[in-house]
Scaffold this motif. Structure first.
Motif, PDB file in Angstrom:
ATOM      1  N   THR A  92       0.773  -1.464  -0.022  1.00 13.04           N
ATOM      2  CA  THR A  92       0.020   0.139   0.054  1.00 13.04           C
ATOM      3  C   THR A  92       0.785   1.051   0.029  1.00 13.04           C
ATOM      4  N   ILE A  93       0.605   1.995  -0.839  1.00 15.21           N
ATOM      5  CA  ILE A  93       1.359   3.399  -1.297  1.00 15.21           C
ATOM      6  C   ILE A  93       0.499   4.497  -0.952  1.00 15.21           C
ATOM      7  N   PRO A  94       1.235   5.638  -0.866  1.00 10.19           N
ATOM      8  CA  PRO A  94       0.644   6.947  -0.689  1.00 10.19           C
ATOM      9  C   PRO A  94      -0.392   7.240  -1.750  1.00 10.19           C
ATOM     10  N   ALA A  95      -1.606   7.879  -1.744  1.00 12.23           N
ATOM     11  CA  ALA A  95      -2.111   8.366  -2.887  1.00 12.23           C
ATOM     12  C   ALA A  95      -1.726   9.584  -3.475  1.00 12.23           C
ATOM     13  N   ILE A  96      -0.971  10.333  -2.690  1.00 10.55           N
ATOM     14  CA  ILE A  96      -0.493  11.828  -3.222  1.00 10.55           C
ATOM     15  C   ILE A  96       1.100  11.770  -2.711  1.00 10.55           C
ATOM     16  N   MET A  97       1.738  12.560  -3.227  1.00  6.92           N
ATOM     17  CA  MET A  97       3.078  12.959  -2.692  1.00  6.92           C
ATOM     18  C   MET A  97       3.269  13.576  -1.492  1.00  6.92           C
ATOM     19  N   PRO A  98       4.205  13.028  -0.771  1.00 14.61           N
ATOM     20  CA  PRO A  98       5.459  12.200  -1.350  1.00 14.61           C
ATOM     21  C   PRO A  98       5.492  10.643  -1.223  1.00 14.61           C
ATOM     22  N   LYS A  99       5.954  10.077  -2.289  1.00 16.25           N
ATOM     23  CA  LYS A  99       6.326   8.649  -2.364  1.00 16.25           C
ATOM     24  C   LYS A  99       7.540   8.238  -2.562  1.00 16.25           C
ATOM     25  N   PRO A 100       8.561   8.359  -1.428  1.00 16.44           N
ATOM     26  CA  PRO A 100       9.877   7.992  -1.378  1.00 16.44           C
ATOM     27  C   PRO A 100      10.165   6.635  -1.877  1.00 16.44           C
ATOM     28  N   ASP A 101       9.268   5.793  -1.576  1.00 12.28           N
ATOM     29  CA  ASP A 101       9.731   4.266  -1.652  1.00 12.28           C
ATOM     30  C   ASP A 101       9.264   4.016  -3.489  1.00 12.28           C
ATOM     31  N   VAL A 102       8.298   4.682  -3.884  1.00 14.46           N
ATOM     32  CA  VAL A 102       7.999   4.505  -5.168  1.00 14.46           C
ATOM     33  C   VAL A 102       8.927   5.081  -6.048  1.00 14.46           C
ATOM     34  N   LEU A 103       9.456   6.409  -5.778  1.00 17.99           N
ATOM     35  CA  LEU A 103      10.350   7.004  -6.544  1.00 17.99           C
ATOM     36  C   LEU A 103      11.744   6.468  -6.636  1.00 17.99           C
ATOM     37  N   ALA A 104      12.078   5.702  -5.558  1.00 17.70           N
ATOM     38  CA  ALA A 104      13.239   5.021  -5.488  1.00 17.70           C
ATOM     39  C   ALA A 104      13.261   3.887  -6.429  1.00 17.70           C
ATOM     40  N   LEU A 105      12.151   3.217  -6.556  1.00 23.33           N
ATOM     41  CA  LEU A 105      11.971   2.259  -7.506  1.00 23.33           C
ATOM     42  C   LEU A 105      12.035   2.741  -9.166  1.00 23.33           C
ATOM     43  N   THR A 106      11.133   3.707  -9.202  1.00 23.97           N
ATOM     44  CA  THR A 106      10.858   4.267 -10.541  1.00 23.97           C
ATOM     45  C   THR A 106      11.701   5.404 -11.259  1.00 23.97           C
ATOM     46  N   GLY A 107      12.093   6.153 -10.342  1.00 24.86           N
ATOM     47  CA  GLY A 107      13.050   7.494 -10.575  1.00 24.86           C
ATOM     48  C   GLY A 107      12.302   8.358 -11.141  1.00 24.86           C
ATOM     49  N   GLY A 108      11.120   8.492 -11.116  1.00 26.41           N
ATOM     50  CA  GLY A 108      10.166   9.653 -11.234  1.00 26.41           C
ATOM     51  C   GLY A 108       8.774   9.339 -11.415  1.00 26.41           C
ATOM     52  N   TYR A 109       8.616   8.202 -12.263  1.00 26.82           N
ATOM     53  CA  TYR A 109       7.049   7.984 -12.512  1.00 26.82           C
ATOM     54  C   TYR A 109       6.380   7.444 -11.086  1.00 26.82           C
ATOM     55  N   ARG A 110       5.161   8.105 -10.925  1.00 23.37           N
ATOM     56  CA  ARG A 110       4.621   8.162  -9.586  1.00 23.37           C
ATOM     57  C   ARG A 110       3.072   7.787  -9.712  1.00 23.37           C
ATOM     58  N   ARG A 119      19.170   3.111  -2.771  1.00 21.84           N
ATOM     59  CA  ARG A 119      18.352   2.184  -2.036  1.00 21.84           C
ATOM     60  C   ARG A 119      18.057   1.054  -2.783  1.00 21.84           C
ATOM     61  N   THR A 120      17.860   1.217  -4.210  1.00 24.12           N
ATOM     62  CA  THR A 120      17.380  -0.149  -4.848  1.00 24.12           C
ATOM     63  C   THR A 120      18.687  -0.978  -5.836  1.00 24.12           C
ATOM     64  N   GLY A 121      20.069  -0.196  -6.003  1.00 28.28           N
ATOM     65  CA  GLY A 121      20.765  -0.702  -6.819  1.00 28.28           C
ATOM     66  C   GLY A 121      20.198  -0.399  -8.109  1.00 28.28           C
ATOM     67  N   VAL A 122      20.737  -1.208  -9.264  1.00 27.91           N
ATOM     68  CA  VAL A 122      20.207  -1.415 -10.546  1.00 27.91           C
ATOM     69  C   VAL A 122      18.880  -1.865 -10.591  1.00 27.91           C
ATOM     70  N   VAL A 123      18.062  -1.091 -11.270  1.00 33.39           N
ATOM     71  CA  VAL A 123      16.770  -1.681 -11.759  1.00 33.39           C
ATOM     72  C   VAL A 123      16.573  -1.177 -13.406  1.00 33.39           C
ATOM     73  N   HIS A 124      15.697  -2.114 -13.769  1.00 30.48           N
ATOM     74  CA  HIS A 124      15.007  -1.649 -15.060  1.00 30.48           C
ATOM     75  C   HIS A 124      13.524  -1.319 -15.058  1.00 30.48           C
ATOM     76  N   VAL A 125      13.356   0.006 -15.776  1.00 32.42           N
ATOM     77  CA  VAL A 125      12.011   0.413 -15.686  1.00 32.42           C
ATOM     78  C   VAL A 125      11.398   0.284 -16.800  1.00 32.42           C
ATOM     79  N   ALA A 175       9.752  -3.842  -0.154  1.00 32.69           N
ATOM     80  CA  ALA A 175       9.677  -4.093  -1.441  1.00 32.69           C
ATOM     81  C   ALA A 175      10.934  -3.465  -2.039  1.00 32.69           C
ATOM     82  N   VAL A 176      11.358  -2.262  -1.478  1.00 32.63           N
ATOM     83  CA  VAL A 176      12.782  -1.786  -1.864  1.00 32.63           C
ATOM     84  C   VAL A 176      14.002  -2.684  -1.750  1.00 32.63           C
ATOM     85  N   THR A 177      13.714  -3.223  -0.584  1.00 32.84           N
ATOM     86  CA  THR A 177      14.915  -4.154  -0.173  1.00 32.84           C
ATOM     87  C   THR A 177      14.866  -5.383  -1.310  1.00 32.84           C
TER      88      THR A 177
END
Length: 317
Positions: free
Chosen positions: A33-51, A296-302, A230-232
């Motif tokens: 479960t993620i926040p409906a609005i910003m800030p979304k630090p864990d989401v942005l760690a995974l996506t790099g911008g897409y929220r 926080r995530t290392g290398v990811v593919h988005v 999930a970030v881990t």
């Protein structure tokens, strides 16, 4: 296969679309479960911008946009199919219309003052203001329908859907396809999230009966996962190589004169203007893949779909 991790929140309509698809395919998944609005630090760690919501995570691979997520889930579990061979074209075209024109008409109707008041009835006044400011920022490049225009369009669209639902159990036949799930979620918001606005559905009883059949599918088997965990998961995983991930096409298709290995950004055409920056490692007929790295995530593919997204060289962003 690594766990399917869906990042979503309960009232998100596009998340309901994917939850229903997961139920249709009887897939097990992890619920973050993620926040409906910003800030979304864990989401942005995974996506790099897409929220936007939802996103699907499989290890260190991050899949953005519900249309692309449907393709991924089809690859994970082909039966029952979202794309019957005789409906492969029309179901996708209908789904794209439902995710755009139908959705925005429905939400323009749903979030009129009476509907918005119900959504935020139990929240402090500042919550409604924060949500409004957040969505205003996300729709900065859009022309939004006024409530009267949205209502007129929504009524017309409901009648058209009713004509289909009167003929079959589902929109195109005896079984649901991607078109059903794409059309369902905005109407689900009317019925479930703003029931004070649900009278508009009364004129089309066949639509309500069709919605009942979709709702009966359920959401599959899922259990909760903490967002930080999930970030881990991403940190401890290696992203799948292009051509070996959960997107079936792999041949390079160059429509932009941007070679693989270039620094690029991908941005939604309309809603959600935040760019994601990375290195372009795949550009196929259906999707883009960016490689990026976060502490926080290392290398990811988005991964993004081509349709609805804009690819640019980073220096031209």
């Amino acid at each position: 296969m690594t766990d399917l991790i869906l990042h979503h929140y309960p009232s998100s309509p596009f998340s309901e679309k994917i939850r229903a698809v997961l139920g249709y395919k009887k897939l097990a998944w992890k619920s973050v479960t993620i926040p409906a609005i910003m800030p979304k630090p864990d989401v942005l760690a995974l996506t790099g911008g897409y929220r936007k919501t939802p996103i699907l995570q499989v290890g260190a691979d991050i899949y953005c946009d519900s249309a692309l997520i449907c393709d991924v889930l089809e690859h994970v579990h082909a039966e029952p199919t979202l794309y019957p061979p005789h409906l492969k074209g029309v179901s996708r075209i209908f789904a794209q219309w439902a995710d755009t024109s139908l959705f925005w008409a429905a939400m323009g109707y749903n979030l009129q003052p009476k509907g918005a008041a119900q959504v935020f009835a139990k929240a402090p006044p500042e919550a409604a203001k924060a949500f409004s400011e957040d969505r205003k920022a996300m729709s900065a490049n859009m022309i939004r329908l006024r409530p009267g225009d949205a209502t007129s369009s929504y009524r017309s669209y409901l009648r058209r859907i009713a004509h289909m639902a009167e003929e079959h159990d589902f929109l195109f036949g005896t079984d649901p396809c991607v078109a059903d799930f794409a059309a369902y979620h905005a109407l689900w918001y009317t019925r479930v999230q703003v029931p004070v606005m649900a009278d508009i559905l009364n004129a089309t009883p066949a639509v309500g009966e069709w919605m009942d059949r979709i709702a009966a599918i359920g959401h599959g088997i899922h259990d909760k996962l903490n967002s930080a965990d999930a970030v881990t998961v991403a940190k401890n995983a290696e992203p799948m190589p292009p051509g070996q991930n959960l997107l079936v096409d792999s041949a390079f298709q160059d429509d932009h004169g941007i070679p693989l290995g270039s620094a690029v950004t991908v941005t939604a055409e309309t809603f959600g203007p935040e760019p994601t920056a990375g290195v372009l490692i795949a550009a196929t007929r259906t999707h883009y893949t960016l490689q990026r790295e976060d502490a926080r995530t290392g290398v990811v593919h988005v991964h993004f779909p081509r349709v609805g997204y804009v690819l640019r060289k980073a220096e031209a962003a």
